[in-house]
Structure formats: C-alpha cells, structure tokens
Scaffold this motif. Structure first.
Motif, PDB file in Angstrom:
ATOM      1  N   LEU A 157      10.150  11.156   1.649  1.00  0.00           N
ATOM      2  CA  LEU A 157       9.369  10.363   0.699  1.00  0.00           C
ATOM      3  C   LEU A 157       8.675  11.266  -0.321  1.00  0.00           C
ATOM      4  CD1 LEU A 157       7.777   7.606   2.971  1.00  0.00           C
ATOM      5  CD2 LEU A 157       9.693   7.384   1.380  1.00  0.00           C
ATOM      6  N   LEU A 158       8.207  12.425   0.130  1.00  0.00           N
ATOM      7  CA  LEU A 158       7.574  13.353  -0.812  1.00  0.00           C
ATOM      8  C   LEU A 158       8.594  13.880  -1.800  1.00  0.00           C
ATOM      9  CD1 LEU A 158       4.907  14.758  -1.527  1.00  0.00           C
ATOM     10  CD2 LEU A 158       5.652  16.680  -0.111  1.00  0.00           C
ATOM     11  N   ARG A 159       9.815  14.159  -1.333  1.00  0.00           N
ATOM     12  CA  ARG A 159      10.869  14.582  -2.254  1.00  0.00           C
ATOM     13  C   ARG A 159      11.145  13.496  -3.283  1.00  0.00           C
ATOM     14  NH1 ARG A 159      13.284  18.877  -4.441  1.00  0.00           N
ATOM     15  NH2 ARG A 159      13.389  19.905  -2.410  1.00  0.00           N
ATOM     16  N   GLY A 160      11.217  12.250  -2.832  1.00  0.00           N
ATOM     17  CA  GLY A 160      11.437  11.152  -3.769  1.00  0.00           C
ATOM     18  C   GLY A 160      10.325  11.049  -4.791  1.00  0.00           C
ATOM     19  N   ALA A 161       9.072  11.242  -4.335  1.00  0.00           N
ATOM     20  CA  ALA A 161       7.938  11.161  -5.257  1.00  0.00           C
ATOM     21  C   ALA A 161       7.975  12.283  -6.284  1.00  0.00           C
ATOM     22  CB  ALA A 161       6.623  11.198  -4.472  1.00  0.00           C
ATOM     23  N   THR A 162       8.353  13.502  -5.872  1.00  0.00           N
ATOM     24  CA  THR A 162       8.385  14.612  -6.819  1.00  0.00           C
ATOM     25  C   THR A 162       9.555  14.489  -7.798  1.00  0.00           C
ATOM     26  OG1 THR A 162       9.599  15.961  -5.198  1.00  0.00           O
ATOM     27  CG2 THR A 162       7.208  16.199  -5.255  1.00  0.00           C
ATOM     28  N   VAL A 163      10.699  13.987  -7.317  1.00  0.00           N
ATOM     29  CA  VAL A 163      11.825  13.774  -8.244  1.00  0.00           C
ATOM     30  C   VAL A 163      11.454  12.712  -9.275  1.00  0.00           C
ATOM     31  CG1 VAL A 163      14.189  12.924  -8.431  1.00  0.00           C
ATOM     32  CG2 VAL A 163      13.586  14.508  -6.602  1.00  0.00           C
ATOM     33  N   LEU A 164      10.852  11.626  -8.803  1.00  0.00           N
ATOM     34  CA  LEU A 164      10.414  10.590  -9.735  1.00  0.00           C
ATOM     35  C   LEU A 164       9.335  11.133 -10.663  1.00  0.00           C
ATOM     36  CD1 LEU A 164      10.543   7.658 -10.661  1.00  0.00           C
ATOM     37  CD2 LEU A 164       8.902   7.069  -8.858  1.00  0.00           C
TER      38      LEU A 164
ATOM     39  N   ARG B 226       0.826  -1.201   0.000  1.00  0.00           N
ATOM     40  CA  ARG B 226       0.000   0.000   0.000  1.00  0.00           C
ATOM     41  C   ARG B 226       0.865   1.259   0.000  1.00  0.00           C
ATOM     42  NH1 ARG B 226      -2.425   3.255   4.125  1.00  0.00           N
ATOM     43  NH2 ARG B 226      -1.218   2.056   5.633  1.00  0.00           N
ATOM     44  N   ILE B 227       1.928   1.251   0.789  1.00  0.00           N
ATOM     45  CA  ILE B 227       2.823   2.405   0.848  1.00  0.00           C
ATOM     46  C   ILE B 227       3.473   2.647  -0.514  1.00  0.00           C
ATOM     47  CG2 ILE B 227       4.899   3.365   1.887  1.00  0.00           C
ATOM     48  CD1 ILE B 227       2.581   3.293   3.791  1.00  0.00           C
ATOM     49  N   TRP B 228       4.002   1.584  -1.115  1.00  0.00           N
ATOM     50  CA  TRP B 228       4.667   1.737  -2.406  1.00  0.00           C
ATOM     51  C   TRP B 228       3.674   2.162  -3.482  1.00  0.00           C
ATOM     52  CZ3 TRP B 228       9.451   2.454  -1.840  1.00  0.00           C
ATOM     53  CH2 TRP B 228      10.210   1.731  -0.928  1.00  0.00           C
ATOM     54  N   ALA B 229       2.434   1.659  -3.390  1.00  0.00           N
ATOM     55  CA  ALA B 229       1.416   2.058  -4.364  1.00  0.00           C
ATOM     56  C   ALA B 229       1.083   3.541  -4.223  1.00  0.00           C
ATOM     57  CB  ALA B 229       0.158   1.206  -4.177  1.00  0.00           C
ATOM     58  N   VAL B 230       1.009   4.022  -2.968  1.00  0.00           N
ATOM     59  CA  VAL B 230       0.725   5.437  -2.735  1.00  0.00           C
ATOM     60  C   VAL B 230       1.839   6.306  -3.302  1.00  0.00           C
ATOM     61  CG1 VAL B 230       0.572   7.200  -0.935  1.00  0.00           C
ATOM     62  CG2 VAL B 230      -0.786   5.119  -0.752  1.00  0.00           C
ATOM     63  N   LEU B 231       3.094   5.916  -3.080  1.00  0.00           N
ATOM     64  CA  LEU B 231       4.223   6.705  -3.579  1.00  0.00           C
ATOM     65  C   LEU B 231       4.268   6.690  -5.110  1.00  0.00           C
ATOM     66  CD1 LEU B 231       7.014   5.696  -1.043  1.00  0.00           C
ATOM     67  CD2 LEU B 231       5.688   7.814  -1.125  1.00  0.00           C
ATOM     68  N   ALA B 232       3.987   5.529  -5.717  1.00  0.00           N
ATOM     69  CA  ALA B 232       3.971   5.457  -7.179  1.00  0.00           C
ATOM     70  C   ALA B 232       2.854   6.331  -7.749  1.00  0.00           C
ATOM     71  CB  ALA B 232       3.800   4.006  -7.629  1.00  0.00           C
ATOM     72  N   ALA B 233       1.682   6.286  -7.102  1.00  0.00           N
ATOM     73  CA  ALA B 233       0.568   7.126  -7.553  1.00  0.00           C
ATOM     74  C   ALA B 233       0.887   8.601  -7.365  1.00  0.00           C
ATOM     75  CB  ALA B 233      -0.702   6.748  -6.795  1.00  0.00           C
ATOM     76  N   ALA B 234       1.601   8.930  -6.261  1.00  0.00           N
ATOM     77  CA  ALA B 234       1.981  10.318  -6.022  1.00  0.00           C
ATOM     78  C   ALA B 234       2.931  10.812  -7.104  1.00  0.00           C
ATOM     79  CB  ALA B 234       2.623  10.463  -4.639  1.00  0.00           C
ATOM     80  N   ALA B 235       3.886   9.969  -7.502  1.00  0.00           N
ATOM     81  CA  ALA B 235       4.831  10.357  -8.553  1.00  0.00           C
ATOM     82  C   ALA B 235       4.104  10.592  -9.870  1.00  0.00           C
ATOM     83  CB  ALA B 235       5.900   9.284  -8.720  1.00  0.00           C
ATOM     84  N   LEU B 236       3.197   9.690 -10.220  1.00  0.00           N
ATOM     85  CA  LEU B 236       2.435   9.847 -11.459  1.00  0.00           C
ATOM     86  C   LEU B 236       1.537  11.072 -11.383  1.00  0.00           C
ATOM     87  CD1 LEU B 236       1.622   8.813 -14.241  1.00  0.00           C
ATOM     88  CD2 LEU B 236      -0.070   7.337 -13.120  1.00  0.00           C
ATOM     89  N   GLY B 237       0.913  11.292 -10.217  1.00  0.00           N
ATOM     90  CA  GLY B 237       0.060  12.459 -10.052  1.00  0.00           C
ATOM     91  C   GLY B 237       0.835  13.759 -10.195  1.00  0.00           C
ATOM     92  N   TYR B 238       2.057  13.778  -9.669  1.00  0.00           N
ATOM     93  CA  TYR B 238       2.887  14.980  -9.792  1.00  0.00           C
ATOM     94  C   TYR B 238       3.270  15.218 -11.248  1.00  0.00           C
ATOM     95  CZ  TYR B 238       6.529  18.407  -8.819  1.00  0.00           C
ATOM     96  OH  TYR B 238       7.289  19.546  -8.799  1.00  0.00           O
ATOM     97  N   ALA B 239       3.591  14.142 -11.968  1.00  0.00           N
ATOM     98  CA  ALA B 239       3.934  14.278 -13.388  1.00  0.00           C
ATOM     99  C   ALA B 239       2.766  14.867 -14.172  1.00  0.00           C
ATOM    100  CB  ALA B 239       4.339  12.918 -13.957  1.00  0.00           C
ATOM    101  N   LEU B 240       1.551  14.403 -13.883  1.00  0.00           N
ATOM    102  CA  LEU B 240       0.379  14.917 -14.583  1.00  0.00           C
ATOM    103  C   LEU B 240       0.072  16.359 -14.161  1.00  0.00           C
ATOM    104  CD1 LEU B 240      -1.924  11.761 -14.429  1.00  0.00           C
ATOM    105  CD2 LEU B 240      -0.559  12.582 -16.359  1.00  0.00           C
ATOM    106  N   ALA B 241       0.321  16.678 -12.881  1.00  0.00           N
ATOM    107  CA  ALA B 241       0.088  18.042 -12.415  1.00  0.00           C
ATOM    108  C   ALA B 241       1.001  19.033 -13.129  1.00  0.00           C
ATOM    109  CB  ALA B 241       0.288  18.124 -10.900  1.00  0.00           C
ATOM    110  N   CYS B 242       2.177  18.579 -13.552  1.00  0.00           N
ATOM    111  CA  CYS B 242       3.113  19.469 -14.262  1.00  0.00           C
ATOM    112  C   CYS B 242       2.530  19.958 -15.585  1.00  0.00           C
ATOM    113  CB  CYS B 242       4.440  18.753 -14.503  1.00  0.00           C
ATOM    114  SG  CYS B 242       5.455  18.555 -13.014  1.00  0.00           S
ATOM    115  N   LEU B 243       1.520  19.269 -16.101  1.00  0.00           N
ATOM    116  CA  LEU B 243       0.876  19.740 -17.323  1.00  0.00           C
ATOM    117  C   LEU B 243       0.205  21.095 -17.105  1.00  0.00           C
ATOM    118  CD1 LEU B 243      -0.712  16.412 -18.641  1.00  0.00           C
ATOM    119  CD2 LEU B 243       1.317  17.586 -19.516  1.00  0.00           C
TER     120      LEU B 243
END
Length: 306
Positions: free
Chosen positions: A279-286, A41-58
């Motif tokens: 962890l948030l920094r890792g998600a945003t870098v990813l 669940r933790i890894w899924a949340v972080l992966a979703a956060a990374a993808l969400g940040y990538a889409l937010a950059c649009l």
C-alpha cells in the motif's frame, strides 16, 4: 556479458528474490486479507499519503535548486526548475533507474543550464540523498539489530557521527580541489549549498517515513512501541537506500518492500507487513504521478532561456 551487464543482472535477480519474499509474506497474511475490507478511512489515509508524498517531493526540488545555484547556475528560478524535476521524475520507474537523471540533464540543458553544472548537481544530489537516508537508516538498523549491533551505541549518535564524518571528508576534499582546475566543483559556496540540500533531503525522508508511520498505525491492530514508531522513518530510509544502490531495480521496486517487511516484523509485531509495504508503494507511485501532474505542467513545453 560485460561487468556492467552482470552487475545489473545481479541487481535485477536480487529485486526478484525480494519480490518473491514479499509474495511469501503476502501468502502468509492471505487469510487475514480475505477478511479485510477497506473502509472510507483507509482510502482517505492512502489518498492523503499520496498527496503528502507529492508535496514532500518539493523538498527534492528545493535541494536541487540550491545545488544548481551553488555550482554557479545563473539565477535558477523556482518554476522552471520545479517543472524540469517533476517532468523527469517518472523516469525512475524505467529499467536502469537512471532515466530520470538523463531526462533532467536534457531538460535542464534545454533551459540553458550548463552540462557540467547539471552533471555536478546530480552527483551532489545523489550523495546528499544517500547520506540523508543513511543518517536515519543506521540508528533504526542498529536498534532493530540488523547491523552495527556490536557497537552498542545509542541510535542518535550513529546518525550524528555519520553526518560529522561526511562533513569532515567534504572539507578535506574541498581543500585538495581548491588549487586545481576543478575548484568550482567543491568550494565554500558548493559546501553550503550541499548542506542546505542535505537538510531538505533529511526532512523529505522524515516526511515520507511519516507516511509509513501513518499507514502502519492505521492497519496494525496493536499499537507498536513508541520508540519503534519513532524509528519507522528510518526504516523507510533504509528501504529507499537499499533500492537506490541496487542496479536493475527501477525505483527500488522489490528491494524496498523486502526491507520494510523484514523491519516491521521486528518493530511492529502483528502488523500486516506485506500489505503495508504494498500500500505504501502504491501511495508513493500515485504521489509521483500527482507530483508530475501538479508541478510538471505537462501540457506546456519548457522554453529555452535566452
């Protein structure tokens, strides 16, 4: 050492100091971290956060495209503008915190956009991002009590007041520039474009700050106060803004983490602030990496427009 080098060195020293502070907090949480075993669940949340940040950059791309159009760029198509933005975005992690802007200037000129338009769009983008971040950050900082507490204003009015002040100042500057050779830099079309860009940036910080909310709620054993949860996006914006104005801190590394840790101590007592910040920094870098791969199309070159 000249003045510019001194300021950069001081900014770098501040970033190192906040990283040291984050390290102390991480040490204080070390016993808890030894017993922490991230599950799926933790890894899924972080992966979703990374993808969400990538889409937010649009949203950042959309804001920049509106600014280009408002400044007179001829029909800036979405696809090349998005590629230019995504390809240059990773440059913000280089020392100096300006290489993403220089890269965008070079790629945009290669595509056929004028240098003056590109430079002006960068100026308006930075001011729009700064005002949008401050709009969310000031209410949060007021509620936490880190700044402006003596005014005793409801948090929402601080953001509204800041936005109104920015609009009044922009209108006054536009009137002064109307009859000069710089009239094209700030006129009605540019003002409307800036307002649309500001709205895009505001939504970006709300979405990116929402990732902080998700990570905090996932890792915090006791649910924070509902008002504190609602103001967490403002804490993310405050960390971003502090890192943005600090020279010598690539992408605000260290500065943002220090602000997040300090704010979480007040807003979510018992939360592992250092772990959440890292962890948030890792998600945003990813997320920036995914943004580059998904929308930068790095396997092709941007063709010059004729």
């Amino acid at each position: 050492m000249n003045r510019k080098s001194l300021i950069t060195a001081l900014g770098g020293a501040l970033a190192l100091a906040t990283l040291y502070y984050a390290g102390l907090r991480l040490k204080a949480e070390w016993r808890m971290l030894q017993d922490w075993h991230p599950d799926f669940r933790i890894w899924a949340v972080l992966a979703a956060a990374a993808l969400g940040y990538a889409l937010a950059c649009l949203l950042l791309v959309s804001g920049w495209r509106r600014l280009l159009a408002g400044l007179g760029a001829e029909n800036p198509a979405w696809t090349p503008v998005c590629r230019i933005y995504a390809r240059s975005q990773l440059g913000k992690y280089l020392p100096g915190n300006i290489f993403h802007l220089l890269g965008r200037q070079a790629l945009g000129h290669r595509y056929g956009i004028g240098q003056k338009v590109l430079a002006a769009s960068t100026f308006y983008e930075l001011t729009g991002l700064g005002v949008a971040a401050a709009t969310l950050a000031l209410p949060t900082l007021s509620w936490v009590g880190l700044h402006l507490a003596a005014f005793h204003l409801p948090p929402a009015w601080l953001g509204i007041g800041l936005t109104g002040l920015g609009l009044v100042m922009s209108a006054g500057l536009a009137r002064r520039l109307r009859h000069t050779r710089w009239h094209w830099i700030l006129n009605r079309g540019v003002t409307v474009a800036w307002l649309w860009a500001y709205l895009n940036y505001l939504i970006f910080f709300l979405l990116a700050g929402g990732l902080l909310v998700v990570v905090t709620l996932t890792l915090t054993p006791r649910t924070p106060d509902s008002l504190a949860v609602g103001l967490l996006p403002g804490l993310f914006a405050a960390g971003w803004l502090a890192g943005f104005v600090t020279p010598g801190a690539p992408s605000g590394i260290g500065i943002r983490e220090g602000i997040l840790i300090l704010g979480l101590e007040h807003m979510a007592p018992g939360a592992p602030g250092a772990l959440i910040a890292l962890l948030l920094r890792g998600a945003t870098v990813l997320g920036d990496g995914l943004f580059f791969l998904l929308f930068g199309n790095p396997w092709t070159f941007i063709k010059e427009r004729h």
